[in-house]
Design a protein around this motif. Structure first.
Motif, mmCIF file in Angstrom:
data_model
loop_
_atom_site.group_PDB
_atom_site.id
_atom_site.type_symbol
_atom_site.label_atom_id
_atom_site.label_comp_id
_atom_site.label_asym_id
_atom_site.label_seq_id
_atom_site.Cartn_x
_atom_site.Cartn_y
_atom_site.Cartn_z
ATOM 1 N N LEU A 1 0.990 -1.075 0.177
ATOM 2 C CA LEU A 1 -0.001 0.114 -0.062
ATOM 3 C C LEU A 1 0.916 1.195 0.088
ATOM 4 O O LEU A 1 1.688 1.498 0.899
ATOM 5 N N THR B 1 0.205 7.994 -2.200
ATOM 6 C CA THR B 1 0.783 8.891 -3.336
ATOM 7 C C THR B 1 1.188 10.260 -2.449
ATOM 8 O O THR B 1 0.889 10.517 -1.238
ATOM 9 N N LYS C 1 -3.678 9.196 -1.571
ATOM 10 C CA LYS C 1 -4.349 8.101 -1.753
ATOM 11 C C LYS C 1 -3.566 6.686 -1.433
ATOM 12 O O LYS C 1 -2.326 6.964 -1.361
ATOM 13 N N MET C 2 -4.257 5.664 -1.199
ATOM 14 C CA MET C 2 -3.459 4.403 -0.793
ATOM 15 C C MET C 2 -3.667 3.483 -2.111
ATOM 16 O O MET C 2 -4.529 3.195 -2.709
ATOM 17 N N VAL C 3 -2.657 3.566 -2.914
ATOM 18 C CA VAL C 3 -2.386 2.565 -4.024
ATOM 19 C C VAL C 3 -1.750 1.347 -3.647
ATOM 20 O O VAL C 3 -0.967 1.238 -3.007
ATOM 21 N N GLU D 1 0.757 4.217 -9.340
ATOM 22 C CA GLU D 1 -0.193 3.451 -9.674
ATOM 23 C C GLU D 1 0.551 2.251 -10.721
ATOM 24 O O GLU D 1 -0.357 1.190 -10.940
ATOM 25 N N THR E 1 -1.797 -0.896 -11.018
ATOM 26 C CA THR E 1 -2.588 -1.081 -9.778
ATOM 27 C C THR E 1 -3.841 -1.790 -9.726
ATOM 28 O O THR E 1 -4.726 -1.692 -10.575
ATOM 29 N N TYR F 1 -7.370 1.998 -5.635
ATOM 30 C CA TYR F 1 -7.096 2.711 -4.371
ATOM 31 C C TYR F 1 -7.983 2.292 -3.298
ATOM 32 O O TYR F 1 -8.960 1.799 -3.134
ATOM 33 N N TRP F 2 -7.133 1.692 -2.296
ATOM 34 C CA TRP F 2 -7.549 0.925 -1.145
ATOM 35 C C TRP F 2 -8.543 1.563 -0.354
ATOM 36 O O TRP F 2 -8.084 2.914 -0.061
ATOM 37 N N ASP G 1 -11.457 2.974 -1.433
ATOM 38 C CA ASP G 1 -11.788 4.233 -1.890
ATOM 39 C C ASP G 1 -12.298 3.568 -3.297
ATOM 40 O O ASP G 1 -11.674 4.007 -4.267
ATOM 41 N N ARG H 1 -12.919 6.685 -6.155
ATOM 42 C CA ARG H 1 -11.690 6.974 -6.949
ATOM 43 C C ARG H 1 -11.303 5.856 -7.760
ATOM 44 O O ARG H 1 -10.976 6.098 -8.907
ATOM 45 N N THR H 2 -11.475 4.685 -7.287
ATOM 46 C CA THR H 2 -10.893 3.602 -8.337
ATOM 47 C C THR H 2 -12.011 3.538 -9.298
ATOM 48 O O THR H 2 -11.331 3.523 -10.589
#
Length: 631
Positions: free
Chosen positions: A228, A231, A239-241, A374, A429, A432-433, A435, A438-439
């Protein structure tokens, strides 16, 4: 001693020939064979379809066992250094994995890795991968507030950190087991009150007593969550990629191809731990190639000292962000007697002038590339491919980019860089964990949206334009900050520059340059006039820089320029429309200056008589402030 694997770990996977190690090596070797022929590489390359894969046990261990070649070479600021072989790191990471397992780390446990450039970082990364843990690489520069955000959103269970950083978790509202480096004993009570390591902490030093054999608890699914990455947040909250056991470890085959790394290379990359580029160039890609990772730690950058180390160590491949390259070209590049055969730029696009200076001095071209947290490397200038000045290159093997017009959704010659996902590139990727919105937004309309804008010519060569939210309109013309910055950096006084829209009542916005000066130049009206004149002579009229200010550039802690802050500052200085200056700003005939610069060009008071104080240290001039630039 060898890592103990499950009995079927080396078994061929369905529909394939050979073990996963043999398959991975064959694909890698195909890219090495075609390292100077991008067309052949693209034609022969296909992403592997692994059902199971573990980078540590399925790739690093077979590469490392009995291998005394250098894998990691760390040079400290005081000149001391240490080298670790592949086999040493294999055995040490087994010991660390056993320590972490004893501390309670299991498959799926969330482990923050908060370490600087020290050997424990590489040991811990390998150990975490072995265990099937989910790793959260974290920069040591974070304070308690940011740490809490990452620990809570990332659902951290453990953190591996030096004692000076472990203490920060005293103020984090989440229970995290601390594995602490630089604490010589396992008993937290023996460390002493106030040490901040926390009750129940584990001493990393105890790993030395563990076995250097490690028995894995089963096969690692290729699609299991591994990383994880947060960014750097140039425009929004980090964000958590999310990346899997294949998306980064195997996906970086494309990065290896761009870099041109080969077995035995000594690769020096300037990057801070905790960010994706560190994993790219200081962990996965070099070891995919069988190259040595070279690290140079320094408190303050010194170009001459860096080149001395590069000569002594025999660096064959060098990658650095634009900021480092710009500092390097201010030094005497000829002091490097044996320049690297591979020179790379990453993080943000490099200006053509910087590339030209290095090429004249070292006889090697800095090859730009484009990728994101990503993804792995999507577009780049690989070795052997004819470079177009200012271009970021061609599509890498395994990637199929397309430019999309955001207004129409149609394919175009200039638009947002998107990736076709049928078939899906392995280095992309999974999202986005935590989210989903956003994904979904990133993958709308059946492609992955990078948020970056580029052009593409008839030869399939891409040229970077800018972030979609950085490109702006002035007098109804779309302008690329990068294009304007590339001209600015050619001026002898300019070390670094960032261009943003500055509100203007007539043109909607005008290009304004924030400039960091090189040593020996002063932030005076004369310097401003000279830079503006230079831009006037080298840019089309609609692209001209109209305002300039000398100031340090706000950056993320990973080194990217935060243009979003500069744009907001312009609205504060000039009002949303450019006609109503904010209170406290001193705006003349297009310029703003501090009270201390009154009387200089561009430092007149608002409406000829308002003596409101400006922001301390502001130095802004406009082209209209100089008679020679009018018209």
């Amino acid at each position: 001693m060898a890592t103990v694997q499950p009995a079927d770990n080396g078994a061929p996977q369905a529909g394939s020939a050979g073990t996963v190690t043999e398959q991975f090596r064959a694909i890698r070797d195909t890219l090495l064979t075609h390292r100077l022929d991008i067309e052949a590489a693209r034609a022969d390359f296909a992403w592997p379809e692994f059902e199971h894969f573990n980078f540590a046990s399925d790739w690093f261990d077979p590469l490392a066992e009995g291998n005394d070649d250098p894998a990691l070479w760390i040079i400290e600021g005081d000149g001391s250094e240490q080298v670790w072989s592949f086999d040493q790191l294999r055995r040490r990471s087994n010991q660390v994995a056993n320590l972490l397992r004893g501390a309670g780390v299991r498959r799926g446990s969330r482990v923050m890795v908060m370490l600087g450039n020290r050997v424990e970082l590489w040991e811990t990364m390998l150990a975490g991968i072995r265990l099937g843990a989910v790793l959260l690489p974290t920069t040591v520069q974070l304070g308690p507030k940011d740490l809490e955000d990452r620990a809570v959103r990332g659902e951290a269970d453990f953190v591996v950190a030096a004692a000076e950083d472990a203490v920060k978790f005293d103020d984090v509202d989440r229970e995290v087991v601390r594995v602490v480096i630089d604490v010589p004993v396992s008993s937290a009570a023996a460390v002493g009150e106030g040490a901040g390591v926390g009750e129940g902490s584990v001493s990393y030093a105890d790993s030395a007593a563990e076995s250097d054999e490690f028995e894995v608890d089963g096969l690692t699914r290729a699609d299991e969550l591994l990383l994880l990455y947060f960014t750097s947040g140039t425009t929004s909250k980090a964000k958590m990629v999310a990346h899997t056991h294949t998306s980064y470890p195997v996906g970086h085959l494309s990065s290896m191809y761009w870099m041109g790394l080969e077995p035995g290379d000594r690769h020096l990359n300037i990057a801070s731990p905790g960010w994706a580029k560190h994993a790219w160039s200081n962990f996965f890609t070099p070891w995919v190639a069988g190259a040595c990772v070279v690290i140079v730690n320094y408190a303050r950058f010194d170009a001459a000292e860096l080149m001395d180390v590069m000569d002594r160590v025999g660096v064959t491949s060098f990658c650095a962000p634009p900021t480092v390259w710009r500092m390097l070209i201010q030094a005497d590049l000829s002091t490097l007697k044996t320049p690297p055969q591979k020179a790379l730029g990453a993080g943000e696009p490099l200006n053509p002038e910087v590339i030209a200076i290095v090429e004249r001095a070292w006889g090697v071209s800095i090859r730009d590339g484009f990728g994101q947290t990503e993804t792995t490397l999507q577009i780049g200038n690989p070795p052997g491919h004819a470079m177009k000045p200012g271009a970021m290159g061609v599509a890498m093997p395994g990637y199929d980019p397309v430019l999309i017009d955001p207004a129409t959704g149609e394919e175009t010659a200039e638009g947002e860089i998107c990736l076709r996902i049928d078939p899906r590139p392995l280095g992309l990727t999974i999202g986005y964990w935590g989210d989903e919105a956003r994904t979904a937004e990133a993958f709308i309309d059946g492609v992955y949206h990078t948020g970056d804008v580029a052009t593409k010519d008839e030869d399939g060569v891409y040229t970077y334009v800018g972030r979609a939210d950085d490109v702006f309109k002035a007098s109804d013309y779309r302008l690329s900050p990068f294009e304007l910055e590339s001209v600015l950096i050619e001026h002898e006084a300019v070390a670094e520059a960032a261009v943003v829209p500055s509100p203007d009542p007539l043109r909607l916005a005008v290009p304004k340059a924030y400039v960091v000066l090189r040593g020996g130049f002063e932030p005076t009206a004369e310097t401003a006039e000279d830079i503006l004149r230079f831009c006037r002579e080298n840019l089309a009229p609609y692209k001209r820089i109209r305002r300039i200010e000398f100031a340090d550039l706000p950056k993320t802690i990973s080194g990217k320029i935060r243009r979003v802050e500069l744009r907001a500052r312009e609205r504060e200085l000039h009002g949303d429309s450019g006609s109503v200056p904010s209170a406290g700003a001193m705006v003349g005939s297009g310029g703003a200056g501090s009270a201390g610069t009154a009387g200089a060009a561009g430092a007149s008071t608002v409406d000829g008589g308002d003596s409101r104080d400006a922001e301390p240290g502001v130095r802004e001039w406009a082209d209209t402030d100089f008679p020679s630039l009018k018209g």
